[in-house]
Write a protein that holds these residues in place. Structure first.
Motif, PDB file in Angstrom:
ATOM      1  N   MET A 101       0.834  -1.185   0.000  1.00 43.77           N
ATOM      2  CA  MET A 101       0.000   0.000   0.000  1.00 43.77           C
ATOM      3  C   MET A 101       0.873   1.242   0.000  1.00 43.77           C
ATOM      4  O   MET A 101       1.946   1.243   0.573  1.00 43.77           O
ATOM      5  CB  MET A 101      -0.907   0.006   1.233  1.00 43.77           C
ATOM      6  CG  MET A 101      -2.058  -0.950   1.121  1.00 43.77           C
ATOM      7  SD  MET A 101      -3.461  -0.405   2.090  1.00 43.77           S
ATOM      8  CE  MET A 101      -3.730  -1.860   3.060  1.00 43.77           C
ATOM      9  N   ASP A 102       0.378   2.286  -0.635  1.00 41.24           N
ATOM     10  CA  ASP A 102       1.056   3.575  -0.640  1.00 41.24           C
ATOM     11  C   ASP A 102       0.429   4.478   0.412  1.00 41.24           C
ATOM     12  O   ASP A 102      -0.729   4.312   0.804  1.00 41.24           O
ATOM     13  CB  ASP A 102       0.927   4.251  -2.010  1.00 41.24           C
ATOM     14  CG  ASP A 102       1.755   3.564  -3.075  1.00 41.24           C
ATOM     15  OD1 ASP A 102       2.931   3.249  -2.799  1.00 41.24           O
ATOM     16  OD2 ASP A 102       1.229   3.338  -4.180  1.00 41.24           O
ATOM     17  N   GLU A 108      -3.340   5.058   4.180  1.00 43.39           N
ATOM     18  CA  GLU A 108      -2.673   4.062   3.346  1.00 43.39           C
ATOM     19  C   GLU A 108      -3.755   3.498   2.442  1.00 43.39           C
ATOM     20  O   GLU A 108      -4.872   3.251   2.893  1.00 43.39           O
ATOM     21  CB  GLU A 108      -2.097   2.926   4.184  1.00 43.39           C
ATOM     22  CG  GLU A 108      -0.820   3.262   4.879  1.00 43.39           C
ATOM     23  CD  GLU A 108      -0.249   2.063   5.626  1.00 43.39           C
ATOM     24  OE1 GLU A 108       0.976   1.982   5.714  1.00 43.39           O
ATOM     25  OE2 GLU A 108      -1.017   1.222   6.129  1.00 43.39           O
ATOM     26  N   ALA A 109      -3.419   3.306   1.171  1.00 42.99           N
ATOM     27  CA  ALA A 109      -4.401   2.745   0.247  1.00 42.99           C
ATOM     28  C   ALA A 109      -3.706   1.932  -0.827  1.00 42.99           C
ATOM     29  O   ALA A 109      -2.560   2.200  -1.183  1.00 42.99           O
ATOM     30  CB  ALA A 109      -5.229   3.854  -0.392  1.00 42.99           C
ATOM     31  N   SER A 110      -4.434   0.963  -1.342  1.00 43.38           N
ATOM     32  CA  SER A 110      -3.890   0.089  -2.382  1.00 43.38           C
ATOM     33  C   SER A 110      -3.770   0.810  -3.714  1.00 43.38           C
ATOM     34  O   SER A 110      -2.908   0.465  -4.527  1.00 43.38           O
ATOM     35  CB  SER A 110      -4.775  -1.147  -2.536  1.00 43.38           C
ATOM     36  OG  SER A 110      -6.108  -0.763  -2.855  1.00 43.38           O
ATOM     37  N   ASP A 111      -4.640   1.814  -3.938  1.00 42.83           N
ATOM     38  CA  ASP A 111      -4.628   2.538  -5.202  1.00 42.83           C
ATOM     39  C   ASP A 111      -5.535   3.763  -5.098  1.00 42.83           C
ATOM     40  O   ASP A 111      -6.309   3.876  -4.137  1.00 42.83           O
ATOM     41  CB  ASP A 111      -5.073   1.626  -6.360  1.00 42.83           C
ATOM     42  CG  ASP A 111      -6.436   1.005  -6.100  1.00 42.83           C
ATOM     43  OD1 ASP A 111      -7.427   1.754  -5.963  1.00 42.83           O
ATOM     44  OD2 ASP A 111      -6.502  -0.239  -6.035  1.00 42.83           O
ATOM     45  N   ALA A 159      -9.328   3.298  -4.375  1.00 42.71           N
ATOM     46  CA  ALA A 159      -9.738   3.045  -2.987  1.00 42.71           C
ATOM     47  C   ALA A 159      -9.973   4.362  -2.259  1.00 42.71           C
ATOM     48  O   ALA A 159     -10.935   4.496  -1.488  1.00 42.71           O
ATOM     49  CB  ALA A 159      -8.693   2.199  -2.263  1.00 42.71           C
ATOM     50  N   LYS A 172     -10.848  -2.699   4.726  1.00 42.81           N
ATOM     51  CA  LYS A 172      -9.546  -2.836   5.395  1.00 42.81           C
ATOM     52  C   LYS A 172      -8.477  -3.542   4.566  1.00 42.81           C
ATOM     53  O   LYS A 172      -7.294  -3.364   4.817  1.00 42.81           O
ATOM     54  CB  LYS A 172      -9.703  -3.503   6.756  1.00 42.81           C
ATOM     55  CG  LYS A 172     -10.202  -4.909   6.720  1.00 42.81           C
ATOM     56  CD  LYS A 172     -10.416  -5.410   8.127  1.00 42.81           C
ATOM     57  CE  LYS A 172     -11.082  -6.764   8.108  1.00 42.81           C
ATOM     58  NZ  LYS A 172     -11.470  -7.164   9.445  1.00 42.81           N
ATOM     59  N   ASP A 173      -8.872  -4.281   3.552  1.00 41.28           N
ATOM     60  CA  ASP A 173      -7.869  -4.906   2.676  1.00 41.28           C
ATOM     61  C   ASP A 173      -7.336  -3.931   1.621  1.00 41.28           C
ATOM     62  O   ASP A 173      -6.336  -4.218   0.964  1.00 41.28           O
ATOM     63  CB  ASP A 173      -8.447  -6.152   2.005  1.00 41.28           C
ATOM     64  CG  ASP A 173      -9.660  -5.851   1.140  1.00 41.28           C
ATOM     65  OD1 ASP A 173     -10.443  -4.942   1.489  1.00 41.28           O
ATOM     66  OD2 ASP A 173      -9.830  -6.536   0.113  1.00 41.28           O
ATOM     67  N   ARG A 174      -7.988  -2.740   1.484  1.00 41.47           N
ATOM     68  CA  ARG A 174      -7.591  -1.761   0.463  1.00 41.47           C
ATOM     69  C   ARG A 174      -7.227  -0.392   1.011  1.00 41.47           C
ATOM     70  O   ARG A 174      -6.660   0.427   0.295  1.00 41.47           O
ATOM     71  CB  ARG A 174      -8.737  -1.574  -0.531  1.00 41.47           C
ATOM     72  CG  ARG A 174      -9.101  -2.825  -1.287  1.00 41.47           C
ATOM     73  CD  ARG A 174     -10.275  -2.600  -2.220  1.00 41.47           C
ATOM     74  NE  ARG A 174     -10.041  -1.493  -3.133  1.00 41.47           N
ATOM     75  CZ  ARG A 174     -11.016  -0.711  -3.586  1.00 41.47           C
ATOM     76  NH1 ARG A 174     -12.263  -0.898  -3.218  1.00 41.47           N
ATOM     77  NH2 ARG A 174     -10.729   0.262  -4.414  1.00 41.47           N
ATOM     78  N   LEU A 175      -7.561  -0.129   2.293  1.00 45.60           N
ATOM     79  CA  LEU A 175      -7.422   1.226   2.798  1.00 45.60           C
ATOM     80  C   LEU A 175      -7.313   1.217   4.318  1.00 45.60           C
ATOM     81  O   LEU A 175      -7.943   0.405   4.984  1.00 45.60           O
ATOM     82  CB  LEU A 175      -8.666   2.016   2.369  1.00 45.60           C
ATOM     83  CG  LEU A 175      -8.748   3.455   2.805  1.00 45.60           C
ATOM     84  CD1 LEU A 175      -8.997   4.333   1.589  1.00 45.60           C
ATOM     85  CD2 LEU A 175      -9.897   3.616   3.772  1.00 45.60           C
ATOM     86  N   ARG A 176      -6.492   2.147   4.848  1.00 43.05           N
ATOM     87  CA  ARG A 176      -6.350   2.275   6.304  1.00 43.05           C
ATOM     88  C   ARG A 176      -6.164   3.750   6.653  1.00 43.05           C
ATOM     89  O   ARG A 176      -5.273   4.416   6.138  1.00 43.05           O
ATOM     90  CB  ARG A 176      -5.155   1.460   6.789  1.00 43.05           C
ATOM     91  CG  ARG A 176      -5.043   1.394   8.292  1.00 43.05           C
ATOM     92  CD  ARG A 176      -4.035   0.340   8.698  1.00 43.05           C
ATOM     93  NE  ARG A 176      -2.681   0.774   8.446  1.00 43.05           N
ATOM     94  CZ  ARG A 176      -1.759   0.943   9.396  1.00 43.05           C
ATOM     95  NH1 ARG A 176      -2.037   0.689  10.650  1.00 43.05           N
ATOM     96  NH2 ARG A 176      -0.547   1.341   9.080  1.00 43.05           N
TER      97      ARG A 176
END
Length: 98
Positions: free
Chosen positions: A1-2, A58-61, A64, A33-37
């Motif tokens: 995640m970025d 934090e996010a996968s893309d 999200a 929660k699997d793509r973003l925090r």
């Protein structure tokens, strides 16, 4: 995640609205929660008297980030990936709100 910085401009008219969005953000964040925090947010006073925010997620893309913003009613098109971090001091305790 970025890691992303998100700027939301003048979304809220009151602290109660801001708090309600924060509670919804927690609920939606659990669904995603699997793509973003959600890491942290700073509420800011806008020039027009409304409330905006600067948020760290934090996010996968980018999708999200957009989906989360749409689902919580707080548009999220003004965001950037964090390039680096320098911490001079820990965050101070927040000032009490009126």
């Amino acid at each position: 995640m970025d890691l992303y910085i998100i700027r939301r401009h003048g979304i809220w008219a009151s602290d109660a609205e801001l708090q309600a969005t924060g509670e919804e953000s927690i609920r939606v964040g659990e669904d995603m929660k699997d793509r973003l925090r959600w890491i942290r947010s700073y509420a800011v006073n806008e020039e027009d008297g409304r409330i905006g925010s600067v948020c760290i997620y934090e996010a996968s893309d980018p999708d999200a980030i957009r989906e989360h913003g749409r689902r919580i009613g707080a548009p999220s098109e003004d965001f950037q990936i964090v390039r680096g971090l320098t911490v001079q001091r820990p965050d101070p305790e927040p000032a009490p709100t009126s």
